[in-house]
Design a protein around this motif. Structure first.
Motif, PDB file in Angstrom:
ATOM      1  N   LEU A 165       0.835  -1.191   0.000  1.00 54.95           N
ATOM      2  CA  LEU A 165       0.000   0.000   0.000  1.00 54.95           C
ATOM      3  C   LEU A 165       0.871   1.243   0.000  1.00 54.95           C
ATOM      4  O   LEU A 165       1.991   1.230   0.516  1.00 54.95           O
ATOM      5  CB  LEU A 165      -0.905   0.037   1.233  1.00 54.95           C
ATOM      6  CG  LEU A 165      -1.889  -1.109   1.464  1.00 54.95           C
ATOM      7  CD1 LEU A 165      -2.648  -0.883   2.763  1.00 54.95           C
ATOM      8  CD2 LEU A 165      -2.849  -1.258   0.294  1.00 54.95           C
ATOM      9  N   THR A 166       0.337   2.306  -0.553  1.00 53.44           N
ATOM     10  CA  THR A 166       0.921   3.623  -0.352  1.00 53.44           C
ATOM     11  C   THR A 166      -0.021   4.399   0.559  1.00 53.44           C
ATOM     12  O   THR A 166      -1.220   4.098   0.637  1.00 53.44           O
ATOM     13  CB  THR A 166       1.096   4.366  -1.682  1.00 53.44           C
ATOM     14  OG1 THR A 166      -0.180   4.461  -2.341  1.00 53.44           O
ATOM     15  CG2 THR A 166       2.082   3.634  -2.588  1.00 53.44           C
ATOM     16  N   PHE A 167       0.523   5.389   1.235  1.00 54.46           N
ATOM     17  CA  PHE A 167      -0.268   6.114   2.223  1.00 54.46           C
ATOM     18  C   PHE A 167      -0.255   7.609   1.925  1.00 54.46           C
ATOM     19  O   PHE A 167       0.764   8.159   1.510  1.00 54.46           O
ATOM     20  CB  PHE A 167       0.268   5.856   3.635  1.00 54.46           C
ATOM     21  CG  PHE A 167       0.088   4.433   4.087  1.00 54.46           C
ATOM     22  CD1 PHE A 167      -1.084   4.041   4.701  1.00 54.46           C
ATOM     23  CD2 PHE A 167       1.088   3.494   3.878  1.00 54.46           C
ATOM     24  CE1 PHE A 167      -1.263   2.722   5.112  1.00 54.46           C
ATOM     25  CE2 PHE A 167       0.927   2.183   4.294  1.00 54.46           C
ATOM     26  CZ  PHE A 167      -0.256   1.794   4.903  1.00 54.46           C
ATOM     27  N   ARG A 168      -1.389   8.217   2.142  1.00 49.33           N
ATOM     28  CA  ARG A 168      -1.510   9.667   2.001  1.00 49.33           C
ATOM     29  C   ARG A 168      -2.416  10.190   3.107  1.00 49.33           C
ATOM     30  O   ARG A 168      -3.227   9.441   3.688  1.00 49.33           O
ATOM     31  CB  ARG A 168      -2.089  10.034   0.638  1.00 49.33           C
ATOM     32  CG  ARG A 168      -3.496   9.516   0.378  1.00 49.33           C
ATOM     33  CD  ARG A 168      -4.074  10.147  -0.874  1.00 49.33           C
ATOM     34  NE  ARG A 168      -5.391   9.613  -1.235  1.00 49.33           N
ATOM     35  CZ  ARG A 168      -6.532   9.983  -0.684  1.00 49.33           C
ATOM     36  NH1 ARG A 168      -6.532  10.883   0.315  1.00 49.33           N
ATOM     37  NH2 ARG A 168      -7.686   9.463  -1.094  1.00 49.33           N
ATOM     38  N   LEU A 182     -18.474   2.953   5.020  1.00 45.07           N
ATOM     39  CA  LEU A 182     -18.229   1.648   4.404  1.00 45.07           C
ATOM     40  C   LEU A 182     -17.751   0.627   5.435  1.00 45.07           C
ATOM     41  O   LEU A 182     -18.192  -0.530   5.443  1.00 45.07           O
ATOM     42  CB  LEU A 182     -17.181   1.787   3.294  1.00 45.07           C
ATOM     43  CG  LEU A 182     -17.609   2.428   1.981  1.00 45.07           C
ATOM     44  CD1 LEU A 182     -16.410   2.594   1.066  1.00 45.07           C
ATOM     45  CD2 LEU A 182     -18.683   1.576   1.297  1.00 45.07           C
ATOM     46  N   VAL A 183     -16.846   1.051   6.300  1.00 49.48           N
ATOM     47  CA  VAL A 183     -16.241   0.131   7.270  1.00 49.48           C
ATOM     48  C   VAL A 183     -17.276  -0.413   8.251  1.00 49.48           C
ATOM     49  O   VAL A 183     -17.135  -1.529   8.772  1.00 49.48           O
ATOM     50  CB  VAL A 183     -15.081   0.855   7.994  1.00 49.48           C
ATOM     51  CG1 VAL A 183     -14.679   0.134   9.279  1.00 49.48           C
ATOM     52  CG2 VAL A 183     -13.884   0.984   7.062  1.00 49.48           C
ATOM     53  N   LEU A 184     -18.345   0.339   8.512  1.00 52.68           N
ATOM     54  CA  LEU A 184     -19.388  -0.135   9.426  1.00 52.68           C
ATOM     55  C   LEU A 184     -20.157  -1.333   8.870  1.00 52.68           C
ATOM     56  O   LEU A 184     -20.796  -2.061   9.628  1.00 52.68           O
ATOM     57  CB  LEU A 184     -20.361   0.995   9.751  1.00 52.68           C
ATOM     58  CG  LEU A 184     -19.847   2.025  10.767  1.00 52.68           C
ATOM     59  CD1 LEU A 184     -20.766   3.229  10.820  1.00 52.68           C
ATOM     60  CD2 LEU A 184     -19.690   1.400  12.152  1.00 52.68           C
ATOM     61  N   GLU A 232      -7.007   2.856  -5.392  1.00 55.86           N
ATOM     62  CA  GLU A 232      -8.269   2.789  -4.662  1.00 55.86           C
ATOM     63  C   GLU A 232      -8.015   2.720  -3.160  1.00 55.86           C
ATOM     64  O   GLU A 232      -7.093   2.039  -2.712  1.00 55.86           O
ATOM     65  CB  GLU A 232      -9.062   1.558  -5.097  1.00 55.86           C
ATOM     66  CG  GLU A 232      -9.482   1.569  -6.558  1.00 55.86           C
ATOM     67  CD  GLU A 232     -10.457   2.691  -6.865  1.00 55.86           C
ATOM     68  OE1 GLU A 232     -11.284   3.001  -5.969  1.00 55.86           O
ATOM     69  OE2 GLU A 232     -10.390   3.264  -7.957  1.00 55.86           O
ATOM     70  N   PRO A 233      -8.850   3.418  -2.353  1.00 52.81           N
ATOM     71  CA  PRO A 233      -8.689   3.329  -0.896  1.00 52.81           C
ATOM     72  C   PRO A 233      -8.985   1.913  -0.391  1.00 52.81           C
ATOM     73  O   PRO A 233     -10.025   1.336  -0.712  1.00 52.81           O
ATOM     74  CB  PRO A 233      -9.720   4.324  -0.364  1.00 52.81           C
ATOM     75  CG  PRO A 233     -10.041   5.226  -1.508  1.00 52.81           C
ATOM     76  CD  PRO A 233      -9.903   4.376  -2.739  1.00 52.81           C
ATOM     77  N   ARG A 257     -12.068  -5.213   0.590  1.00 55.15           N
ATOM     78  CA  ARG A 257     -10.629  -5.493   0.686  1.00 55.15           C
ATOM     79  C   ARG A 257     -10.277  -6.326   1.910  1.00 55.15           C
ATOM     80  O   ARG A 257      -9.095  -6.572   2.166  1.00 55.15           O
ATOM     81  CB  ARG A 257      -9.862  -4.175   0.743  1.00 55.15           C
ATOM     82  CG  ARG A 257     -10.031  -3.305  -0.493  1.00 55.15           C
ATOM     83  CD  ARG A 257      -9.267  -3.878  -1.673  1.00 55.15           C
ATOM     84  NE  ARG A 257      -9.264  -2.968  -2.823  1.00 55.15           N
ATOM     85  CZ  ARG A 257      -8.441  -3.064  -3.837  1.00 55.15           C
ATOM     86  NH1 ARG A 257      -7.544  -4.043  -3.873  1.00 55.15           N
ATOM     87  NH2 ARG A 257      -8.505  -2.212  -4.850  1.00 55.15           N
ATOM     88  N   ARG A 258     -11.275  -6.779   2.646  1.00 55.96           N
ATOM     89  CA  ARG A 258     -10.997  -7.563   3.839  1.00 55.96           C
ATOM     90  C   ARG A 258     -10.496  -8.960   3.482  1.00 55.96           C
ATOM     91  O   ARG A 258     -10.790  -9.485   2.417  1.00 55.96           O
ATOM     92  CB  ARG A 258     -12.250  -7.651   4.720  1.00 55.96           C
ATOM     93  CG  ARG A 258     -12.602  -6.327   5.386  1.00 55.96           C
ATOM     94  CD  ARG A 258     -13.934  -6.348   6.086  1.00 55.96           C
ATOM     95  NE  ARG A 258     -14.243  -5.027   6.659  1.00 55.96           N
ATOM     96  CZ  ARG A 258     -15.444  -4.613   6.986  1.00 55.96           C
ATOM     97  NH1 ARG A 258     -16.495  -5.417   6.813  1.00 55.96           N
ATOM     98  NH2 ARG A 258     -15.630  -3.396   7.476  1.00 55.96           N
ATOM     99  N   GLY A 259      -9.769  -9.551   4.438  1.00 59.90           N
ATOM    100  CA  GLY A 259      -9.273 -10.901   4.234  1.00 59.90           C
ATOM    101  C   GLY A 259      -7.941 -10.983   3.530  1.00 59.90           C
ATOM    102  O   GLY A 259      -7.470 -12.081   3.227  1.00 59.90           O
TER     103      GLY A 259
END
Length: 319
Positions: A165-168, A182-184, A232-233, A257-259
């Protein structure tokens, strides 16, 4: 113990803190600062006294001066007393103090208690914890969740960036709220799941942001979004400082993107950001039942330093 021998009242001022501190608890050392900052008030700190003996105490806390009580975070009993008498004193104290401090018909603030790791296997800790829970169960509270309290210390080996991953930095409120919403979806967090029974995910995310995240005194430039090679995030991490410690305040991977182990990359990035500030420790917490998140913290070198009991009352404020 004759209930008529017990007097329940708030502390009269900071000069009574030594009396209030006679029952041991982790938060005793924070009382002076909390009172000075307005996060506590003497009228929110109540005692049950039999003569000059402190048999029970409780206190509410607010995140900021001028706000209403947000947590009942101190409830202690004299554990040298017989259990039934101790519980009875605690119930009487809670009911008297609540009637004086909290609005009638409004849901009481959540109860949080720090307890030892594996407290059920501890012959001394178990009855003490269960007696405190019994006090609040008598008033209508029920267990919501048990959480692990975690800590990372300098010198702990830290994983090098994986390069996946890249981070910003987070672009702003709306971008983070969209990801929090989304995470909920499918969350294993008990508080998040409880929120979703009362409100849409968008509102729950906004409430969390506005009530907590926006108030951290640390720079928002620390907040990070993890990006896939396709741009994509994948998720986000919120390293921050609260009024007490550097913390991993929030972390999540979007459902699609989980798992794939991305939680490790996000947690490592948040830990690196805080470690780069020369902090003496980093604190975090996750539900005991959120096994994937708990394992991620342990892989990242965090140690379990305790647990937390969270109890809540019904929506109608009955007690």
């Amino acid at each position: 113990m004759n209930p008529n021998d017990v007097i329940t009242r708030p502390v009269t001022g900071r000069e009574e803190l030594d009396l209030f501190r006679r029952l041991p608890y982790l938060l005793n050392d924070e009382l002076d600062d909390d009172l000075a900052s307005g996060r506590r008030r003497p009228e929110w700190m109540w005692m049950a006294l039999r003569g000059d003996r402190l048999v029970a105490r409780l206190a509410w806390w607010a995140p900021r001066a001028g706000e209403a009580p947000a947590l009942l975070d101190i409830l202690d009993l004299d554990d040298t007393m017989p259990g039934p008498a101790s519980i009875e004193a605690g119930v009487r104290l809670f009911e008297t103090a609540s009637a004086a401090v909290l609005p009638a018909g409004v849901r009481p603030p959540e109860y949080n208690a720090f307890v030892p790791p594996r407290w059920r296997d501890d012959a001394k800790a178990r009855p003490a914890v269960e007696n405190r829970m019994a006090v609040l169960e008598r008033t209508g509270a029920r267990l919501l969740v048990e959480r692990l309290r975690l800590e990372w210390r300098p010198g702990t080996p830290m994983a090098a960036p994986s390069g996946r991953l890249t981070f910003r930095p987070v672009a702003g409120r709306e971008e983070l709220l969209a990801l929090m919403t989304l995470v909920l979806d499918g969350t294993l967090d008990a508080h998040g799941r409880a929120d979703l029974t009362r409100m849409p995910a968008e509102r729950a995310a906004a409430q969390h942001y506005d009530d907590e995240l926006v108030h951290y005194p640390s720079p928002r430039e620390w907040w990070r979004i993890g990006m896939s090679p396709e741009g994509e995030p994948v998720g986000f991490v919120i390293p921050a400082r609260n009024e007490y410690n550097p913390v991993i305040a929030y972390i999540g991977v979007v459902p699609a993107r989980r798992g794939n182990g991305y939680i490790d990359d996000l947690l490592a990035e948040g830990t690196r950001i805080l470690a780069g500030q020369g902090v003496p420790r980093i604190r975090a917490a996750t539900d005991v039942g959120n096994v994937p998140m708990a394992r991620a913290f342990l892989r990242a070198g965090y140690e379990v330093i305790g647990q937390r009991i969270d109890m809540t009352w019904s929506e109608d404020g009955s007690r």
